[in-house]
Design an enzyme around this catalytic site. Structure first.
Site, mmCIF file in Angstrom:
data_model
loop_
_atom_site.group_PDB
_atom_site.id
_atom_site.type_symbol
_atom_site.label_atom_id
_atom_site.label_comp_id
_atom_site.label_asym_id
_atom_site.label_seq_id
_atom_site.Cartn_x
_atom_site.Cartn_y
_atom_site.Cartn_z
ATOM 1 N N SER A 30 0.814 -1.154 0.046
ATOM 2 C CA SER A 30 0.222 -0.112 0.067
ATOM 3 C C SER A 30 1.000 1.132 0.094
ATOM 4 O O SER A 30 1.632 1.470 -0.988
ATOM 5 C CB SER A 30 -0.909 0.140 1.182
ATOM 6 N N ASP A 73 -7.908 -4.723 -6.597
ATOM 7 C CA ASP A 73 -7.749 -3.862 -5.807
ATOM 8 C C ASP A 73 -8.141 -2.398 -6.625
ATOM 9 O O ASP A 73 -7.623 -2.242 -7.760
ATOM 10 C CB ASP A 73 -6.262 -3.661 -5.355
ATOM 11 N N HIS A 127 -6.570 -5.558 -1.761
ATOM 12 C CA HIS A 127 -5.457 -4.566 -1.495
ATOM 13 C C HIS A 127 -4.289 -5.023 -0.805
ATOM 14 O O HIS A 127 -3.158 -4.302 -0.677
ATOM 15 C CB HIS A 127 -6.088 -3.162 -0.681
#
Length: 409
Positions: A175, A334, A387
């Site tokens: 991330s 994602d 994600h």
């Protein structure tokens, strides 16, 4: 005021004794002794070590003396590394089903990355998780500043864990850490070139669903949402006409689809992690310094932070020139950092393709797709992944296990 000054003085005194890691053999919520070796502790960084960074270190369950050493950075910025440890790729997680109060139950996981690697899960920046400052007067954390602080952290950590100095070292995370990891790799590389001690046996880095360049990410979200059938053809064509390819300028109040952009799914596991980490017996077991923080939160939002690295692409280029290998992977479902945006900035590097786009398999089933490049970069998608690795733990682990051992996916 006098009370606050006294507390700060106490924290300074405690921090001078906090740098020694402590072995944790039992954790509240887990039945019996831990089946892996866990150490927790603090490393002081910055001026007079005013920043005390908290870490969880888990030895490899395979061969810790030879297996790679990873530092894992959670995104946010400002999310606790418990996110990585208990939800993504660590050896324990919460039992969600049947919870009826009290201390949450912890269970062993099947696909922990610690089965093949030593991993340091780090709470960063200061104010995240159990990391704290001994003074109120600190500059706001920033992308570039964190790269320097974590670089200092790892050299000090290795100075106290000399048995791991020769292990292959990788910077890893997911991330938002996609902004920080490439800069940190460059910092470590420069430090090695300048003769900093101890030398770090840096071999490469791993980043999942990386935030890399906001222009790439933002401009690919609407095409991704359209391609995944989340928005209609009519809405997509309308957005395309009004945005003219630049979706940053679209008024979010006029577009129903953009509500997905900042959506953060608050699952039941967030509640469990908060109950667990705020339990006094848990803090004692983890050897958290008393009085160092108030309430633990999984992600500290709203605190000052300078996102001063607008794009990490230049760092990727510099790291490739130095010859470091890298694994970049994307859960193909994602929306926060869509795989098409990751593919776009990878294409912008203009590296020649060594192995063309192909499926990678697990037991004769497609687990995702992969492509390798001349700059020692491997890109992979995880089919059905979100994600973070938590959505497809088996596939993410096998992908990592193959790559870290030098096998083709």
């Amino acid at each position: 005021m006098a009370k606050k000054l006294l507390l700060l003085l106490l924290l300074i005194i405690l921090s001078s004794h906090a740098n020694c890691g402590s072995i944790v053999k039992f954790l509240p919520g887990f039945e019996g002794p831990l089946p892996f070796q866990l150490e927790t502790g603090y490393i002081g960084v910055g001026d007079q070590e005013q920043v005390q960074l908290f870490y969880y270190f888990i030895k490899s369950e395979k061969n810790p003396t030879e297996d790679p050493l990873l530092i894992w950075l959670t995104g946010g910025p400002g999310c606790s590394s418990i996110t990585g440890l208990l939800f993504e790729n660590g050896p324990v997680t919460f039992k969600v089903e049947g919870y009826n109060g009290g201390t949450p139950t912890l269970l062993s996981t099947t696909y922990s990355w610690t089965k093949v690697a030593n991993i340091i899960f780090l709470d960063q920046p200061v104010g995240s998780g159990f990391s704290y400052a001994t003074t109120q007067f600190l500059d706001s954390p920033s992308d570039s500043g964190e790269a320097k602080r974590i670089h200092e952290f790892i050299r000090k950590w290795l100075s106290e864990h000399k048995e791991f100095i020769s292990n292959p070292f990788y910077v890893s995370g997911d991330s938002y850490s996609g902004k920080i990891i490439p800069a940190m790799v460059q910092e470590i590389s420069k430090g090695n070139d300048l003769g900093f001690k101890p030398q770090i046996n840096l071999e490469g880095f791993v980043i999942g669903n990386p935030v890399t360049d906001t222009e790439f990410e933002h401009n690919q979200r609407i095409p991704f949402a359209h391609g995944m059938a989340l928005i209609s053809d009519e809405l997509y064509e309308s957005l395309e006409r009004s945005g003219k390819g630049n979706y940053d300028n679209i008024d979010p109040h006029n577009t129903e689809c953009l509500k997905h952009f900042d959506e953060f799914l608050k699952e039941y596991t967030d509640l469990l992690s908060s109950l667990w980490a705020n339990d006094e017996s848990v803090r004692e077991a983890l050897h958290v310094v008393k009085g160092s923080i108030d309430k633990w939160v999984r992600c500290s939002s709203g605190k000052p932070y300078d996102s001063d690295i607008k794009s990490s692409v230049p760092y990727h280029i510099n790291n490739s020139i130095k010859g470091y290998r890298s694994l970049i992977f994307s859960g193909d479902h994602d929306l926060m950092a869509p795989f098409i945006s990751t593919q776009a900035w990878i294409r912008s590097l203009n590296y020649s393709i060594v192995e063309k786009w192909r499926p990678w398999m697990i037991h004769n089933q497609v687990a995702g797709y992969t492509q390798t490049y001349a700059n020692k970069m491997t890109y992979a998608t995880v089919k059905g992944g979100g994600h973070t690795p938590e959505y497809k733990p088996k596939e993410s682990f096998i992908m990592f296990q193959r790559w870290i051992s030098g096998q083709p996916l």
